[in-house]
Motif scaffolding. Structure first.
Motif, PDB file in Angstrom:
ATOM      1  N   LEU A 165      19.635  32.404   4.551  1.00 40.29           N
ATOM      2  CA  LEU A 165      18.214  33.251   5.041  1.00 40.29           C
ATOM      3  C   LEU A 165      17.889  31.840   6.508  1.00 40.29           C
ATOM      4  CD1 LEU A 165      15.434  34.709   4.718  1.00 40.29           C
ATOM      5  CD2 LEU A 165      14.250  32.583   3.567  1.00 40.29           C
ATOM      6  N   ARG A 166      17.931  30.699   6.799  1.00 39.42           N
ATOM      7  CA  ARG A 166      17.802  29.996   7.623  1.00 39.42           C
ATOM      8  C   ARG A 166      18.708  29.860   9.206  1.00 39.42           C
ATOM      9  NH1 ARG A 166      15.633  24.557   4.565  1.00 39.42           N
ATOM     10  NH2 ARG A 166      13.332  25.209   4.794  1.00 39.42           N
ATOM     11  N   GLU A 167      20.098  30.493   8.156  1.00 31.93           N
ATOM     12  CA  GLU A 167      21.061  30.948   9.259  1.00 31.93           C
ATOM     13  C   GLU A 167      20.232  31.964  10.330  1.00 31.93           C
ATOM     14  OE1 GLU A 167      24.876  30.102   8.546  1.00 31.93           O
ATOM     15  OE2 GLU A 167      25.582  31.728   9.016  1.00 31.93           O
ATOM     16  N   ARG A 168      19.928  33.147   9.255  1.00 28.74           N
ATOM     17  CA  ARG A 168      19.769  34.338   9.780  1.00 28.74           C
ATOM     18  C   ARG A 168      18.559  34.626  10.420  1.00 28.74           C
ATOM     19  NH1 ARG A 168      20.261  39.315   5.444  1.00 28.74           N
ATOM     20  NH2 ARG A 168      22.100  38.508   4.014  1.00 28.74           N
ATOM     21  N   ASP A 222      12.755  29.821  11.354  1.00 27.64           N
ATOM     22  CA  ASP A 222      11.868  29.474  11.123  1.00 27.64           C
ATOM     23  C   ASP A 222      11.252  30.223  10.162  1.00 27.64           C
ATOM     24  OD1 ASP A 222      12.094  27.828  13.592  1.00 27.64           O
ATOM     25  OD2 ASP A 222      11.963  29.198  15.056  1.00 27.64           O
ATOM     26  N   ALA A 223      11.938  30.958   9.160  1.00 24.69           N
ATOM     27  CA  ALA A 223      11.440  32.315   8.293  1.00 24.69           C
ATOM     28  C   ALA A 223      10.489  31.612   7.453  1.00 24.69           C
ATOM     29  CB  ALA A 223      12.498  32.785   7.691  1.00 24.69           C
ATOM     30  N   VAL A 224      10.755  29.684   7.284  1.00 20.65           N
ATOM     31  CA  VAL A 224       9.802  29.452   6.063  1.00 20.65           C
ATOM     32  C   VAL A 224       9.129  28.381   6.111  1.00 20.65           C
ATOM     33  CG1 VAL A 224      10.331  28.435   4.082  1.00 20.65           C
ATOM     34  CG2 VAL A 224      12.318  29.827   4.051  1.00 20.65           C
ATOM     35  N   GLN A 225       7.672  28.582   5.975  1.00 20.12           N
ATOM     36  CA  GLN A 225       6.581  28.135   6.195  1.00 20.12           C
ATOM     37  C   GLN A 225       6.372  27.482   4.749  1.00 20.12           C
ATOM     38  OE1 GLN A 225       3.052  29.016   8.143  1.00 20.12           O
ATOM     39  NE2 GLN A 225       1.987  28.039   7.594  1.00 20.12           N
TER      40      GLN A 225
END
Ligand SMILES: Cc1cc2nc3c(=O)[nH]c(=O)nc-3n(C[C@H](O)[C@H](O)[C@H](O)COP(=O)(O)OP(=O)(O)OC[C@H]3O[C@@H](n4cnc5c(N)ncnc54)[C@H](O)[C@@H]3O)c2cc1C
Length: 392
Positions: A115-118, A121-124
């Protein structure tokens, strides 16, 4: 299009990847200070592996996977084998993917890494969602610190005590199943000749059963012990118990389980809850997924796998376009019968494993033993509906 996903567990992270796959911007709001999973194993059957393969996660977790030779059922008090269903040799050919066992932390690392590669900043983290609101444009959530976030879609993947579910369908406590679960992970090397078989092994007995699996490529043994118990109902992954308490439940059954309990650095326990099937999983542009929608007993090893299936089907329905609320209704319609069946069969499996008399155990296992000897395909066929599913 933008989605806010409440909860960064296996369900939430899988959903983020599935929605990224159809071109959406995603943001995972997780209440914990960091995304992590407990020190325990999880089995992923072929229906879940097919989702992980489509999401591109498998190369990231390949080195940590363990493929059990078989699924076995054994008599806990003596260790005698009732039957053995070969798995490694047939799963990919029959059901289209492998049956694997993995440490939860390794699975979450793989999901999060992808997910982080794609979407870097997707995770908060440290973001606890308090409530949601629907509007003509989509929906929004308010965090406990008062901040508000808007999106086209909100997914409540916030687990058994889901705040999203409570707001959507009203306060309603999950049902205590009358069972608690012990868990620990120990190095296989510490068990010597008493290490459990390289299988997914269910050790059955009156009113209780244990499951041993392998994680970290087979180097670690994962133990889960489920016991009928009605006086203790705490639920949470970090509650510990003592070795003496665990031994009171499983000690003296057979040398393998004794060796695991003796080697356990720590033993956790928690109470198991379920929920009756919900009448709907959505409210406008807000949907439920995973344990928030359908918590189940672990006796088919399907809770996380069903969350993965949910994620894939949700993305598939959204990708068809049209109104989000209509896509969410199609998602519910596509999923409800299947997860309800898995919930029911999980409860039935637990009752089967816990049969009390030798006669009732024989009635249950002798036909399976005979089928395993003369026509194993009959046993595989019983799993076709579950493991063979592939949601294009
Ligand atoms: C003993 C045991 C063994 C099991 N073995 C298997 C197995 O072998 N195979 C299998 O497929 N399944 C198995 N399961 C089931 C599986 O663990 C669960 O079904 C799965 O982890 C559910 O994932 P989830 O993401 O839906 O929920 P959770 O893992 O509960 O994640 C929810 C997340 O939401 C966060 N959250 C909650 N509220 C908020 C909020 N208000 N705001 C922001 N974040 C929030 C939480 O912190 C958490 O990170 C097992 C379960 C048990 C108990």
């Amino acid at each position: 299009m933008k989605a806010l996903i409440v909860g960064g567990g296996i369900g939430g992270l899988t959903t983020a990847l599935a929605l990224d796959g159809i071109g959406w911007d995603v943001r995972v709001l997780e209440q914990a200070p960091e995304i992590s999973e407990v020190g325990a194993g999880v089995q992923i059957s072929p229906n879940g592996m097919k989702v992980l393969e489509k999401l591109g996660v498998v190369p990231r977790i390949e080195h940590t996977l363990f493929q059990p030779d078989a699924i076995e059922i054994r008599h806990g008090p003596t260790g005698r084998r009732f039957f053995n269903l070969p798995m490694k040799a047939i799963a990919a050919e029959r059901w289209g993917a492998r049956y694997i066992q993995i440490h939860r932390a390794d699975l979450v690392d793989g999901l999060l890494g992808e997910l982080r590669e794609r979407q870097p900043d997707a995770v908060q983290t440290g973001a606890r969602v308090q409530s949601y609101e629907t509007s003509s444009k989509g929906a929004s959530v308010t965090l406990t610190d008062g901040t508000r976030h808007e999106a086209d879609l909100i997914v409540g993947a916030d687990g058994l005590h889901s705040a999203i579910r409570t707001q959507m369908l009203g306060p309603d406590a999950p049902t205590f199943t009358g069972n608690i679960a012990w868990r620990t992970v120990v190095p296989a090397a510490a068990l010597g000749a008493d290490a459990p078989p390289q299988a997914g092994c269910v050790w059955t007995g009156p009113g209780k059963h244990a499951v041993t699996t392998r994680v970290r490529g087979g180097d670690m043994v994962n133990f889960v012990g489920i016991v009928e118990e009605d006086s203790w109902t705490e639920e949470g992954w970090s509650i510990t118990g003592t070795a003496a308490e665990a031994k009171a439940d499983f000690g003296g059954w057979n040398p393998t389980l004794d060796a695991i309990l003796d080697a356990a650095p720590q033993l956790h326990r928690w109470a198991l809850f379920t929920r009756d099937p919900l009448e709907r999983w959505s409210d406008g542009a807000v949907a439920l997924l995973g344990d928030a929608a359908h918590p189940m007993l672990p006796s088919m090893a399907q809770g996380a796998v069903q969350a993965m299936e949910d994620a894939w089907v949700l993305a598939r329905e959204l990708d068809k376009g049209g109104m989000i609320s209509a896509a969410l209704e199609r998602y519910f319609a596509a999923r409800i019968d299947r997860v309800t069946r898995v919930q029911k069969e999980s409860a039935a499996n637990l009752a089967l494993f816990h049969r009390r008399s030798v006669l009732s155990q024989a009635q249950a296992y002798v036909p399976i033993w005979i089928a395993g000897k003369v026509a194993p395909a009959l046993l595989w066929r019983r799993n076709d509906w579950l493991y063979g599913a592939d949601f294009a």
